[in-house]
Scaffold this active site. Sequence first.
Site, PDB file in Angstrom:
ATOM      1  N   LEU A  78       0.814  -1.206   0.000  1.00  0.00           N
ATOM      2  CA  LEU A  78       0.000   0.000   0.000  1.00  0.00           C
ATOM      3  C   LEU A  78       0.851   1.261   0.000  1.00  0.00           C
ATOM      4  O   LEU A  78       0.429   2.305  -0.478  1.00  0.00           O
ATOM      5  CB  LEU A  78      -0.937   0.011   1.213  1.00  0.00           C
ATOM      6  CG  LEU A  78      -2.051  -1.032   1.214  1.00  0.00           C
ATOM      7  CD1 LEU A  78      -2.775  -1.016   2.546  1.00  0.00           C
ATOM      8  CD2 LEU A  78      -3.023  -0.770   0.083  1.00  0.00           C
ATOM      9  N   GLY A  79       2.039   1.175   0.560  1.00  0.00           N
ATOM     10  CA  GLY A  79       2.917   2.338   0.630  1.00  0.00           C
ATOM     11  C   GLY A  79       4.135   2.013   1.462  1.00  0.00           C
ATOM     12  O   GLY A  79       4.233   0.936   2.059  1.00  0.00           O
ATOM     13  N   GLY A  81       7.645   3.983   3.754  1.00  0.00           N
ATOM     14  CA  GLY A  81       8.356   5.147   4.257  1.00  0.00           C
ATOM     15  C   GLY A  81       9.774   4.763   4.611  1.00  0.00           C
ATOM     16  O   GLY A  81      10.264   3.676   4.256  1.00  0.00           O
ATOM     17  N   VAL A  86       3.930  -0.642   4.311  1.00  0.00           N
ATOM     18  CA  VAL A  86       2.577  -1.027   4.716  1.00  0.00           C
ATOM     19  C   VAL A  86       1.988  -1.941   3.652  1.00  0.00           C
ATOM     20  O   VAL A  86       1.993  -1.617   2.459  1.00  0.00           O
ATOM     21  CB  VAL A  86       1.679   0.206   4.917  1.00  0.00           C
ATOM     22  CG1 VAL A  86       0.268  -0.219   5.342  1.00  0.00           C
ATOM     23  CG2 VAL A  86       2.278   1.130   5.974  1.00  0.00           C
ATOM     24  N   ASP A 198       3.628  14.308  15.293  1.00  0.00           N
ATOM     25  CA  ASP A 198       3.866  14.269  13.847  1.00  0.00           C
ATOM     26  C   ASP A 198       2.547  14.420  13.088  1.00  0.00           C
ATOM     27  O   ASP A 198       2.256  13.667  12.160  1.00  0.00           O
ATOM     28  CB  ASP A 198       4.563  12.968  13.446  1.00  0.00           C
ATOM     29  CG  ASP A 198       5.239  13.059  12.072  1.00  0.00           C
ATOM     30  OD1 ASP A 198       5.463  14.192  11.601  1.00  0.00           O
ATOM     31  OD2 ASP A 198       5.544  12.005  11.492  1.00  0.00           O
TER      32      ASP A 198
END
Length: 559
Positions: A78-79, A81, A86, A198
Amino acid sequence: MSNHGGGPNRSDEPTTFGLQPPQPAAPYPGNPYAQPQPEPAQADPRPQGLPTQAVPEEPRDPGAGRLVAGRYRLLAKLGHGGMGTVWRAKDETVDREVAVKEPRVPDHLPEREQANAYERMRREARAAARLDHPAVVNVYDVAVVDGRPWIVMELVQGRSLGDVLREGTLGTREAARIGLQVLGALEAAHAAGILHRDVKPDNVLLGRYDRVVLTDFGIAQIEGETSLTDTGGFVGSPEYVAPERVLGRRPGPASDLWSLGVVLYAATEGVSPFRRTNTPATLQSVLNSVPAAPASARGPLADAINRLLDKDPARRPAAAEVRRLLEEAARPPQQTQPVQLTAPGELAVPGTKGVRLGRGTLLGIGAAVVAAAVVAYVVVADPFAGPLPDGWTKRPEKALGATLAVPAKYHVSRPEKDDTDKNWVTYTDWSGSISVGLRLARKSEDSLHQIKDSAAAEMYADNGDFKDRGAYALDMPKGPKTDPQQSTYQGRPAAENTVTYPTDDSRNPLPRELRIFYYKDSAGNMYKLMISYPGKGDFTERGREVARTAIDNLGIDKL
């Protein structure tokens, strides 16, 4: 150290990390979530869902198909970092889709920093798991694989606010609605002794059914726990970090509220007020720069943003005051009280019930009152003079002999003084996503006889010929799909067309829609009202709403 991104690993055991931390000694006070809550009688029935944009799935993601901790089957990425990836995954034990955050720490980092990164992920799970709020992502489990924590969360179907803002800005009410949900999540966190630290658009997810979710508690500070230090790095996203944190002072709930203020500013204005070309310059602007007052945000929302961005945390409003301002900004506009028309020769008296003044009584009223009555009648009789939606205004265009209704914050472009073409004007929102333009083809200037006999004839002449004629300048390829319809304007013949097309970009064609309204006045001049907007995405329905309102409220002097 392996990153375990490939196939199944024999060391994967169904081991979980406990999610029952001790209660904080001193919760942050000042919001309703600080009060003791009764234990729920049953499982939380909130819809399932996770943090990130629903990215089109790659058919063969490296690692897809792997079974983690004996129950979580990885399906697609999904993504990702700096410290994790994820995944969309299937919990085969309970047969539901979840999001699984895989820890990815570079092998070259010293062992101590790797340990800090893993501990930060455990804290992320603990911080989110101890919060019971619909705007906080649910954490189900932490599966420990080879000493590394994999966080298992609900799958929120949607995408991040950051992704949405890359397409354009939000309106005042929508920004306030999202801000209220993020504020609720922060209040719940502060009541539990947790600072998020954050808050930024990429950590705010917009899910189905208008759900807003705050995610990524990876650098959260939990009351009573030992702080983690980073060597040579800055914890957090610099442009959203409060000044007191930049100065190394002890943060508090006001620091998270500052970040919320920056998010609201970026959401409505389309720019981050403190972003600069590098981190030191950005931090310097956080400390010293005073951002320009919001131009698009209005009223209570602008007040909330300005007060949240006070450099002194002691002067920032408390969460309760922020909530009051955002609720006021998110409130739908009050409906205009309808005016009751009376029989000829009678006038309803404002502030009375059932009282009518007859024709003879009117003759005795002073001239000023009679004038006011005439004005009231004109307002009722003129369909264009009715109330516009909240945030709209009327723009008289004398050179075109017309009046446009457009959102008040749209900026205008029109020919320069030395331009011979005075026959067009365009209003555009600051994101550039939606535009409202009016073009006039004057009969007196039609030496080539290009104006058709009627609005419908003009519409059908335009059909399929948009790019070649060059009148629209919309980066449109040949052969767009159209939806022509004959219509009326003030009882006279008119026409409408909806054109759908992809932009003429070989690398990244984007779907667009163009709504056109045609009207030929009694002098033979041809008006074309054109509204352009994205053909797919969050701004499509907004564009169609703008088109409907602009067409319904167009005013032309000569019928």
